[in-house]
Design an enzyme around this catalytic site. Structure first.
Site, short mmCIF file in Angstrom:
data_model
loop_
_atom_site.label_atom_id
_atom_site.label_comp_id
_atom_site.label_asym_id
_atom_site.label_seq_id
_atom_site.Cartn_x
_atom_site.Cartn_y
_atom_site.Cartn_z
N GLU A 25 -48.25 -43.13 -94.52
CA GLU A 25 -48.31 -44.43 -94.22
C GLU A 25 -47.15 -45.00 -94.76
OE1 GLU A 25 -48.65 -46.81 -91.38
OE2 GLU A 25 -48.44 -47.87 -92.04
N LYS B 265 -43.47 -46.79 -93.71
CA LYS B 265 -43.32 -48.13 -93.66
C LYS B 265 -41.80 -47.69 -94.27
CE LYS B 265 -45.18 -49.61 -91.51
NZ LYS B 265 -45.72 -49.25 -91.15
N ASN C 197 -37.96 -52.57 -67.22
CA ASN C 197 -38.86 -51.69 -67.95
C ASN C 197 -39.18 -51.02 -68.07
OD1 ASN C 197 -40.34 -51.13 -71.26
ND2 ASN C 197 -41.70 -52.46 -70.04
N GLY C 198 -38.53 -49.30 -68.27
CA GLY C 198 -39.33 -48.19 -68.19
C GLY C 198 -38.55 -46.84 -67.61
N GLU D 150 -38.38 -46.22 -91.80
CA GLU D 150 -38.77 -47.44 -90.79
C GLU D 150 -38.22 -48.75 -90.77
OE1 GLU D 150 -42.06 -48.37 -87.91
OE2 GLU D 150 -42.82 -48.56 -89.74
N CYS E 89 -38.63 -52.81 -74.31
CA CYS E 89 -38.14 -53.78 -73.13
C CYS E 89 -39.46 -55.09 -73.08
CB CYS E 89 -38.04 -53.25 -71.96
SG CYS E 89 -36.28 -52.42 -71.89
N ARG F 107 -39.81 -55.95 -78.91
CA ARG F 107 -40.34 -55.28 -78.03
C ARG F 107 -39.06 -54.22 -77.65
NH1 ARG F 107 -44.50 -55.66 -74.81
NH2 ARG F 107 -44.29 -54.11 -73.83
N LYS G 59 -40.99 -52.22 -80.57
CA LYS G 59 -42.63 -51.91 -81.00
C LYS G 59 -43.54 -51.23 -79.80
CE LYS G 59 -45.91 -54.54 -83.30
NZ LYS G 59 -46.28 -53.67 -85.10
N HIS H 128 -47.04 -25.79 -102.36
CA HIS H 128 -46.02 -24.57 -101.84
C HIS H 128 -45.45 -24.92 -101.16
CE1 HIS H 128 -50.89 -23.10 -101.98
NE2 HIS H 128 -50.63 -24.10 -101.90
N TRP I 271 -34.41 -52.43 -74.50
CA TRP I 271 -34.49 -51.23 -75.94
C TRP I 271 -33.84 -49.85 -75.12
CZ3 TRP I 271 -36.73 -46.41 -76.08
CH2 TRP I 271 -36.57 -45.90 -77.42
C1 F6R Z 1 -45.24 -48.41 -87.42
C2 F6R Z 1 -45.27 -48.04 -85.77
C3 F6R Z 1 -45.61 -46.88 -85.16
C4 F6R Z 1 -46.84 -47.68 -83.96
C5 F6R Z 1 -46.91 -46.23 -82.70
C6 F6R Z 1 -47.86 -46.42 -82.41
O1 F6R Z 1 -44.87 -48.90 -88.34
O2 F6R Z 1 -45.59 -49.11 -85.48
O3 F6R Z 1 -45.63 -46.19 -85.66
O4 F6R Z 1 -47.46 -47.84 -85.01
O5 F6R Z 1 -45.26 -46.42 -82.08
O6 F6R Z 1 -47.66 -47.80 -81.31
P1 F6R Z 1 -49.14 -48.33 -80.70
O7 F6R Z 1 -50.42 -48.60 -82.05
O8 F6R Z 1 -48.81 -49.45 -80.35
O9 F6R Z 1 -49.83 -47.67 -79.90
#
Ligand code: F6R
Length: 623
Positions: free
Chosen positions: A492, A496, A107-108, A499, A2, A33, A618, A515, A81
């Site tokens: 990683e 990517k 937000n929350g 997501e 949010c 967000r 985000k 394994h 969100w």
């Molecule tokens: C993946 C991504 C998330 C963040 C995670 C932590 O691309 O962006 O996995 O890395 O939500 O977020 P921060 O770094 O803001 O604590």
């Protein structure tokens, strides 16, 4: 989760923008967000006027185009969100209360909303949505009439004293044009100071188009803004102080700059993100000076364990850090997902250094884990990309990454900047504790200094990897293998792809394959393999080459990221992307980049919005 924005201005002072312009511009920047719905409420002609719509901000803009709002200089805006209640028009914020006299955004998560709702229902209040926010709005309305005597700030104090959980709340009332009241507990809120106007935002991007003067707000604070003033108190009404700072980037840094997406732009920002994070942190003799750390050098020499706490991509940066810091400093490093750490009984004490890694500085799981570790007596240090955010503010020490604003939901440049910062920390600890000679530190710093140009070299050849990605748009599963620092890179790469391209992807330690996971390999299964330098550790390279052969023998399509000049991989690969030579420990700063480009291009080829992938937000500000 949010995005929220609030505005109090005067029509005479700011002729070129009214409340709606500020709110929509702020929501556009905060949309990363959450984008399940968007809504605004403005105060005009002694009434509240609100519009809200499920889906992205554009739906709200269309709605307003069809049903315009009156001119106003006071308002609040929200991009959601979803938590309580699905992403519908009805559950979108703002929520109105007190017969439509006041509007609230949130937000929350309000954890005790059910009890309060029951009480309000018994009073005869009717609810139109399934949200916890509408309950908070109704509670505010009740306090406004009973107890606060028509004082909106006082009503907010009385209301938040009843609430449990995490919240940033913003409210406007029809009888108070020019006033926005906000409260925060465990959710982000920043105040923006203008000339004849003031702003509120989940972060500074909510008002960066209008001012770069900002004020950090503390935990459990209430702030009331008018065009000419702001006042901050605690939840009991006692005066409180915020900390003013100047935002060190401008609105242009948060634009796409000619790239088709923020994600691609941010991938291409990476040479600068790494260079800026290194900048000014060592002298010509290779001596590190991390003055901003705010932690006593003597305390740092006494620590006997480091625990890295983070989530998602940031946790993978922590895993890379483990290899480097253990190798350079000989201190044991544990890396743990924040939410797992918080709810077991971890063994930490005053000789433990907690290093949290967070791009946003607001991730609730990490914040709660840091608070818990602090209670156990550990020293806490934050590696963070967002100035003024909660985690660095609550930590004993901070090392900021200088990646600039990261807008795309999938993290790219923040990841590389985080890894860079952990290297600086590792080298600093090695310097303090005498684990490395100064000449060794100087050499590693020199290698780090060459990384931005090497990333640029990879970016200049991005066409090779983009072509591969486009040819694989129909893939339904991609596996990623790596050993040593290549293992977190593999995870990683898989994250990517999951997501933003919604493709099943898994990252494995290459040694773990036999394994179990090797059973997944079938004819044509694409497998990316991150191959370490042939010049590095003796058997590491040959072990990974053997792993390539193992999967290939079972029908895999092998896609290899290898170091320039590594001819050993050629015969066993359908595709090889070469990255410039670099010491093994620094290799993630290079090997990750083609995997980011691959995911971004493949998702684009599938027609997905790479900046705003489904179901994600985000900044994850709920646990
Ligand atoms: C993946 C991504 C998330 C963040 C995670 C932590 O691309 O962006 O996995 O890395 O939500 O977020 P921060 O770094 O803001 O604590």
């Amino acid at each position: 989760m949010c995005g929220i924005v609030g505005y109090a201005g005067t029509s005479s002072a700011n002729a070129d923008h009214g409340a709606l312009d500020v709110l929509i511009e702020g929501l556009r920047r905060l949309e990363y967000r959450g984008y399940d719905s968007a809504g605004v409420a403005v105060v005009a002609d002694g009434a509240i006027h609100s519009r809200k719509k499920a889906g992205k901000l554009v739906n709200l803009e269309n709605e307003i185009a069809q049903a315009p709002l009156p001119e106003s200089v006071t308002g609040i805006g929200h991009t959601r969100w979803a938590t309580h209640g699905g992403p519908s028009d009805g559950n979108a914020h703002p929520h109105l209360a007190d017969g439509g006299k006041l509007a609230m955004i949130h937000n929350g998560i309000i954890e005790n909303f059910a009890g309060i709702k029951a009480e309000l229902l018994a009073d005869g209040v009717e609810f139109l949505s399934e949200t916890d926010t509408e309950v908070a709005a109704a509670l505010l309305g009740k306090m406004y009439s009973n107890g606060a005597d028509g004082d909106l700030t006082k009503a907010m104090q009385l209301a938040v004293q009843r609430l449990e959980g995490a919240f940033t709340l913003l409210a406007v009332h029809q009888d108070h044009p020019g006033v926005v009241v906000a409260a925060r507990r465990n959710s982000p809120l920043v105040l923006g100071l203008g000339d004849g106007e003031n702003f509120l935002g989940s972060d500074v991007s909510g008002f960066i188009d209008f001012t770069r003067r900002a004020v950090e707000l503390g935990q459990d604070q209430i702030v009331t803004i008018t065009p000419e003033s702001h006042s901050i108190t605690d939840f009991d009404g006692n005066p409180a102080e915020g900390k003013e700072f100047t935002v060190d980037w401008d609105a242009a840094s948060a634009e796409k700059g000619g790239f088709p997406s923020f994600m691609e732009k941010e991938i291409f920002d990476q040479p600068a993100a790494v260079a800026d994070t290194l900048l000014g942190r060592s002298d010509a003799e290779g001596r590190l000076t991390l003055d901003e750390l705010r932690i006593d050098a003597e305390d740092l020499t006494k620590i006997n364990k480091i625990v890295v706490l983070a989530c998602g991509t940031s946790a993978y940066a922590g895993q890379v850090a483990k290899y480097a810091i253990e190798s350079w400093c000989r201190i044991p490093v544990e890396v743990e997902l924040s939410h797992e750490f918080r709810y077991r009984e971890p063994i930490v004490d005053k000789k433990t250094l907690i290093v949290s890694i967070s791009q946003s500085g607001e991730t609730m799981d990490t914040l709660m884990a840091v608070r818990y570790a602090k209670e156990q007596g550990a020293k806490t240090m934050s590696i963070c990309n967002t100035n003024g955010s909660t985690i660095p503010r609550e930590s004993d020490a901070v090392l900021y990454t200088h990646a600039g604003p990261e807008i795309a939901v999938a993290s790219t440049k923040a990841f590389l900047a985080q890894i860079t910062a952990t290297y600086l920390l590792g080298l600093y600890l090695a310097q303090l504790r005498g684990n490395l000679f100064s000449g060794q530190i100087k050499d590693i710093l020199a290698d780090l200094g060459k990384i931005p140009a090497k990333i640029q070299d990879i970016l200049d050849r991005s066409g090779e990897i983009k072509e591969l990605a486009r040819s694989m748009a129909d893939a339904s599963s991609v596996l990623f293998l790596g050993r040593h620092v290549g293992y977190p890179v593999a995870m990683e790469g898989a994250l990517k792809l999951k997501e933003i391209a919604y493709i099943h992807a898994e990252g494995f330690a290459a040694g773990e394959l036999k394994h179990g996971p090797i059973a997944l390999i079938d004819d044509g299964q694409p497998v990316f393999v991150v191959v370490p330098s042939p010049r590095g550790r003796d058997s590491l390279h040959s072990k990974v080459v053997s792993n390539i052969q193992e999967v290939r023998a079972r029908g895999a399509k092998t896609l290899v990221i290898a170091e320039d000049g590594d001819n050993a991989v050629k015969d066993f690969s359908e595709f090889v992307f070469y990255v410039p030579e670099t010491p093994t420990l620094l290799m993630p700063l290079l090997a990750t980049v083609p995997l980011q480009i691959f995911a971004c291009e493949l998702a684009t080829a599938k027609g997905f919005d790479v900046d705003q992938p489904r179901n994600l937000a985000k900044s994850v500000t709920v646990e």
